[in-house]
Design a protein around this motif. Structure first.
Motif, short mmCIF file in Angstrom:
data_model
loop_
_atom_site.label_atom_id
_atom_site.label_comp_id
_atom_site.label_asym_id
_atom_site.label_seq_id
_atom_site.Cartn_x
_atom_site.Cartn_y
_atom_site.Cartn_z
N ILE A 1 0.90 -1.15 -0.13
CA ILE A 1 0.01 -0.09 0.01
C ILE A 1 0.99 1.36 -0.04
O ILE A 1 0.65 2.19 -0.69
N PHE A 2 1.80 1.33 0.73
CA PHE A 2 2.79 2.35 0.77
C PHE A 2 3.37 2.81 -0.55
O PHE A 2 3.41 3.96 -0.85
N SER A 3 3.89 1.81 -1.21
CA SER A 3 4.43 1.95 -2.62
C SER A 3 3.40 2.74 -3.53
O SER A 3 3.54 3.48 -4.22
N ARG A 4 1.89 2.19 -3.34
CA ARG A 4 1.01 2.99 -4.10
C ARG A 4 0.62 4.33 -3.70
O ARG A 4 0.37 5.35 -4.22
N LEU A 5 0.85 4.49 -2.23
CA LEU A 5 0.71 5.85 -1.87
C LEU A 5 1.66 6.86 -2.10
O LEU A 5 1.47 8.04 -2.66
N VAL A 6 3.00 6.38 -2.36
CA VAL A 6 3.83 7.22 -2.81
C VAL A 6 3.69 7.73 -4.26
O VAL A 6 3.93 8.88 -4.53
N GLU A 7 3.14 6.76 -5.17
CA GLU A 7 2.96 7.13 -6.43
C GLU A 7 1.75 8.09 -6.41
O GLU A 7 1.43 8.98 -7.26
N GLU A 8 0.82 8.21 -5.36
CA GLU A 8 -0.32 8.88 -5.55
C GLU A 8 0.08 10.40 -4.94
O GLU A 8 -0.78 11.19 -4.74
N GLY A 9 1.30 10.38 -4.50
CA GLY A 9 1.91 11.73 -4.12
C GLY A 9 1.77 11.96 -2.46
O GLY A 9 1.83 13.11 -2.19
N VAL A 10 1.79 10.74 -1.64
CA VAL A 10 1.62 10.99 -0.30
C VAL A 10 2.73 11.76 0.29
O VAL A 10 2.56 12.41 1.18
N LEU A 11 4.06 11.66 -0.37
CA LEU A 11 5.48 12.01 0.24
C LEU A 11 5.36 13.55 0.07
O LEU A 11 5.76 14.40 0.90
N GLU A 12 4.62 13.95 -0.96
CA GLU A 12 4.75 15.29 -1.37
C GLU A 12 3.33 16.07 -0.61
O GLU A 12 3.21 17.08 -0.59
N ASN A 13 2.84 14.97 0.14
CA ASN A 13 1.43 15.53 0.95
C ASN A 13 0.56 15.94 -0.06
O ASN A 13 -0.48 16.93 0.14
N LYS A 14 0.31 15.51 -1.30
CA LYS A 14 -0.52 15.93 -2.54
C LYS A 14 -2.09 15.41 -1.86
O LYS A 14 -2.72 16.36 -1.83
N ARG A 15 -1.82 14.01 -1.52
CA ARG A 15 -3.05 13.57 -1.05
C ARG A 15 -2.80 12.56 -0.05
O ARG A 15 -1.86 11.91 -0.17
N ARG A 16 -3.93 12.29 0.91
CA ARG A 16 -3.64 11.56 1.91
C ARG A 16 -4.76 10.48 2.22
O ARG A 16 -5.96 11.20 2.43
N PRO A 17 -4.63 9.55 2.94
CA PRO A 17 -5.77 8.70 3.36
C PRO A 17 -6.08 9.08 4.94
O PRO A 17 -5.28 9.41 5.40
N LYS A 18 -7.32 9.21 5.08
CA LYS A 18 -7.68 9.42 6.41
C LYS A 18 -7.73 8.24 7.39
O LYS A 18 -7.69 8.28 8.68
N THR A 19 -8.15 7.15 6.99
CA THR A 19 -8.40 5.92 7.73
C THR A 19 -7.55 4.56 7.25
O THR A 19 -7.07 4.56 6.11
N ILE A 20 -7.23 3.85 8.23
CA ILE A 20 -6.70 2.48 7.84
C ILE A 20 -7.61 1.73 8.58
O ILE A 20 -8.30 1.79 9.78
N ASN A 21 -8.12 0.44 7.83
CA ASN A 21 -8.91 -0.51 8.15
C ASN A 21 -8.37 -2.10 8.13
O ASN A 21 -7.68 -2.21 7.06
N LEU A 22 -8.67 -2.81 8.88
CA LEU A 22 -8.23 -4.16 8.90
C LEU A 22 -9.47 -4.91 9.12
O LEU A 22 -10.14 -4.90 9.71
N HIS A 23 -9.58 -5.98 7.95
CA HIS A 23 -10.63 -7.02 8.17
C HIS A 23 -10.03 -8.17 8.49
O HIS A 23 -8.94 -8.73 7.83
N HIS A 24 -10.52 -8.94 9.24
CA HIS A 24 -9.98 -10.30 9.82
C HIS A 24 -11.05 -11.53 9.70
O HIS A 24 -12.10 -11.12 10.03
N ARG A 25 -10.67 -12.44 8.91
CA ARG A 25 -11.81 -13.44 8.94
C ARG A 25 -11.40 -14.81 9.63
O ARG A 25 -10.14 -15.22 9.46
N GLN A 26 -12.36 -15.09 10.59
CA GLN A 26 -11.84 -16.43 11.31
C GLN A 26 -13.32 -17.41 11.29
O GLN A 26 -14.37 -16.88 11.63
#
Ligand code: TTP
Ligand code: CA
Ligand code: CA
Length: 712
Positions: free
Chosen positions: A393-418
């Motif tokens: 995900i981080f490598s995709r965020l970098v492509e999305e300009g997250v390092l330059e603070n162009k766009r950033r996600p607000k939430t992180i979600n984990l789904h777990h199946r048992q």
């Protein structure tokens, strides 16, 4: 159905003598310049790469493109080049069957992340290591981006409208560029209109034959003839087809990829046209050929009608062909499908689609997931996968300009199946500091810890991590103040790589969107439930808004399984809807069903006080127990590992949520917790009683998944 027969120069044809004036007016011409969606001269193209992943591999490996090649994922084939298709291969055959049919077939396995790796790679053994590897689509995304950039660089900067519709498709609205070229070629069009009246018809175009070069030209509708002189819509199509031919040539010359294209008056027709003659061809559907073209189609092949909606229409009218739907009156369509959907279908089967080419299509969420066979059994192993998901995900965020603070996600979600139960945990991504890979990993581990604290975390059959709620970077007016970041957090802007999470009390206020996203998460979860066998997919998606123009009156179609099906790669094929993946519709994840009462559900996510010892005392002591050296509780022997994980998780949480800030106040049961606290989640519900020495359950209620049923 197609012919490349050029128009005849036919000034002597009787039709021409009657129709000396153009059907189009000066007004129409000027709306073309602005790309108005109701302009009758509008020109749209869809460009789709041929056998895309297969071409990516051929190009990457420098292979002869005439050699048969297929892209393998575990035991299935997900892309097959055209030379291999000549052997009768398709996505439904296994690798073994394919090699029988075509012994010289090159099967290239997709790139994978190996458990514990921080970078994907190509491996000869990948197909045999489904348990320890996860598919990476990065190489294809990279090519996709290069192709998109080339296409954009090829078109005039001020007149282009380019929408990336999937990993291997782009829509181009060529109207403005075509308008400019028309005026250059036909200076008479400059006007002014007679009597200065824009509703005056344009002069007729010259009656010279149009050279469609090698294009596949769809035959005209029954009442039209090639002897009719062309009107300006034909000229506009011709100019667009020249542009598209040049674009395709550039993609081939510079990047060595072939692609196919459709050119017509709207997106729906352009998309159908692109698939009409493959590979390496472009198909033009002139306005005068639309009905003839569509009549030969099943409407289930039309964009947005490939899924559930198409099935409903088939069931309602007992046909799947356009031709048989045409005689159905508008009123009847509305009655049976609802006003909006009925009208939409009525227009679509007549070739009318006013949806816009939307260049602002942006990624709304990113997801990385893995199904485990066999299931995994410890926090340690799960963390290794989280490490991969985060790297992915981080490598995709970098492509999305997250390092330059162009766009950033607000939430992180984990789904777990048992087993049959899926649990989701969500947290805000702290604002006011840079997003780092380590920071995301800590957040992800914390979410996993929350699942573990809830109990019954193992064996785990599926984990998926996603980030969402993208917003523009903190810039200009949308300054720090608007996020209610406190002074010390504001200072943290200067210490951008601090990964730790501030405690809930001092976090940025999470707006309704925060909870909404959380609901969104739940819906995504049920989406997975509905996937049936494709749940087993590795998943690594960027969700944008492919369905920027959804069918009116309908929920956007539920996204279907993406590319990375594992052993059942083939089973996903039947579910695949070319419109709905990679850039699957994100809105089912994004928009909460308004009927769901946020207030009622919030307590489930409430921060819980860390000790509620009363409840712990109620635990039942089963027979085969051991005494935990850390908490002196008796724990069933077969739950020892899980219990240790619980302590581990608890430690982790304590580490992340302790001073410098004081812990937040407990939420009174009747109070409505802030959504920040809410998203912090039940994971903090330590000390609740669930008996048998387990981590105690949330005092305020059952698991989120169970509670959800009450409102679902
Ligand atoms: P498509 O454009 O549907 O197919 P294609 O490019 O392979 O072939 P065509 O020449 O007919 O356009 O899909 C693009 C890529 O997406 C494809 O190369 C591989 C991937 N894909 C999957 O992984 N699973 C699927 O079920 C489909 C349909 C595609
Ligand atoms: Ca394709
Ligand atoms: Ca495609």
């Amino acid at each position: 159905m197609s012919s490349s027969q050029p128009f005849a120069s036919s000034s002597s044809s009787p039709n021409t003598r009657i129709r000396r004036r153009s059907k189009f007016t000066y007004k129409h011409l000027s709306t073309l310049a602005h790309g108005a969606t109701n302009c009758p001269l509008r020109v749209i193209s869809l460009i789709d790469l041929d056998a895309f992943y297969a071409q990516c591999e051929t190009v990457r490996l420098g292979l002869d493109p005439t050699k048969p090649l297929a892209v393998q994922q575990w035991q299935g084939l997900i892309a097959i080049n055209y030379p291999a298709r000549a052997f009768g291969l398709n996505r439904h055959v296994t690798v073994t069957e394919a090699k029988e049919k075509c012994p010289e077939l090159i099967c290239q396995h997709v790139a994978t992340w190996k458990e514990g790796d921080t970078q994907w790679s190509y491996s000869d053994d990948a197909f045999a290591e489904i348990a320890s590897r996860k598919v990476s689509l990065d190489p294809y995304r990279m090519q996709s981006r290069k192709i998109l950039a080339l296409i954009k660089s090829f078109l005039p900067a001020d007149k282009q409208k380019v929408e990336r519709a999937s990993i291997d498709e782009v829509f181009l609205d060529l109207s403005a560029q075509v308008h400019e070229i028309m005026l250059e070629r036909y200076p008479r069009l400059h006007g002014p209109p007679p009597y200065n009246d824009p509703s005056e018809p344009l002069p007729r175009p010259p009656t010279t034959a149009l050279d469609w070069a090698a294009d596949a030209l769809i035959d005209l509708d029954a009442e039209q003839t090639e002897e009719d002189d062309p009107d300006w819509d034909d000229i506009a199509m011709l100019i667009a087809s020249e542009i598209v031919r040049d674009v395709r040539k550039a993609v081939f010359d510079e990047l060595h990829f072939t692609c196919s294209a459709g050119i017509s008056k709207n997106k729906m027709l352009a998309k159908l046209g692109a698939g009409h003659k493959k590979p390496n061809n472009q198909t033009v559907i002139r306005n005068r050929a639309v009905q003839h073209f569509l009549n030969g189609y099943k409407f289930t092949k039309i964009r947005n009608l490939g899924g559930k909606l198409g099935d409903e229409v088939v069931a309602a009218f007992n046909t799947d062909t356009v031709a048989e739907l045409l005689p159905v009156p508008l009123e009847q369509l509305k009655r049976q499908l609802g006003d909006d959907t009925g009208s939409w279908i009525y227009n679509i089967v007549r070739g009318e689609d006013h949806s816009e080419v939307n260049p602002r299509t942006q990624i709304k969420s990113m997801l990385s997931a893995k199904s485990f066979r066999p299931s995994i059994n410890s926090f340690d192993v799960a963390s290794k996968w989280l490490r991969i998901f985060v790297a992915d995900i981080f490598s995709r965020l970098v492509e999305e300009g997250v390092l330059e603070n162009k766009r950033r996600p607000k939430t992180i979600n984990l789904h777990h199946r048992q087993g049959a139960q899926t649990r989701s945990k969500s947290a805000p991504i702290p604002m006011g500091r840079a997003i780092t890979e380590d920071g995301l990993f800590e957040l992800a581990k914390n979410l996993l810890a929350q699942v573990v604290v809830d109990g019954r975390a193992w064996p785990c059959a599926n984990l998926s991590l996603s980030v969402g709620g993208f917003e523009e970077g903190v810039q200009g007016n949308k300054g720090i103040g608007s996020f209610l970041v406190r002074g010390e957090e504001a200072k943290a802007l200067q210490h951008q790589s601090r990964p730790e999470t501030p405690p809930p009390a001092k976090r940025r206020r999470v707006d309704d969107g925060g909870i909404a996203k959380f609901f969104g998460g739940s819906r995504e979860e049920s989406r997975e439930d509905s996937r049936g066998s494709s749940i087993g997919a590795d998943d690594d998606d960027d969700n944008g808004d492919e369905h920027a123009t959804p069918v009116p009156g309908r929920e956007p179609s539920v996204p279907v399984a993406p590319a990375e099906a594992e052993s059942q790669a083939r089973s996903t094929q039947t579910k695949y809807d070319a419109d709905a993946w990679i850039f699957e519709d994100g809105s089912s994840v994004q928009s909460p069903p308004s009927a769901q009462p946020v207030r009622v559900r919030s307590p489930m996510f409430a921060y819980q006080p860390s000790q509620s010892t009363d409840e712990v005392k109620q635990e039942i002591v089963p027979e085969e127990t051991y005494e935990c050296p850390r908490c002196q509780k008796r724990v069933p022997v077969d739950e020892q590992a899980e219990h240790e994980d619980f302590h581990f998780a608890q430690d982790l949480q304590n580490e992340q949520a302790t001073p410098p800030h004081p812990p937040p106040k407990p939420i009174p049961p009747s109070g409505r917790p802030s959504s920040t606290e809410g998203t912090r989640g039940s994971g903090s519900g330590r000390g609740r009683g669930r008996g048998r020495g387990r981590p105690p359950a949330l005092a305020s209620g059952p698991e989120k998944g169970q509670k959800r049923l009450a409102f679902g």
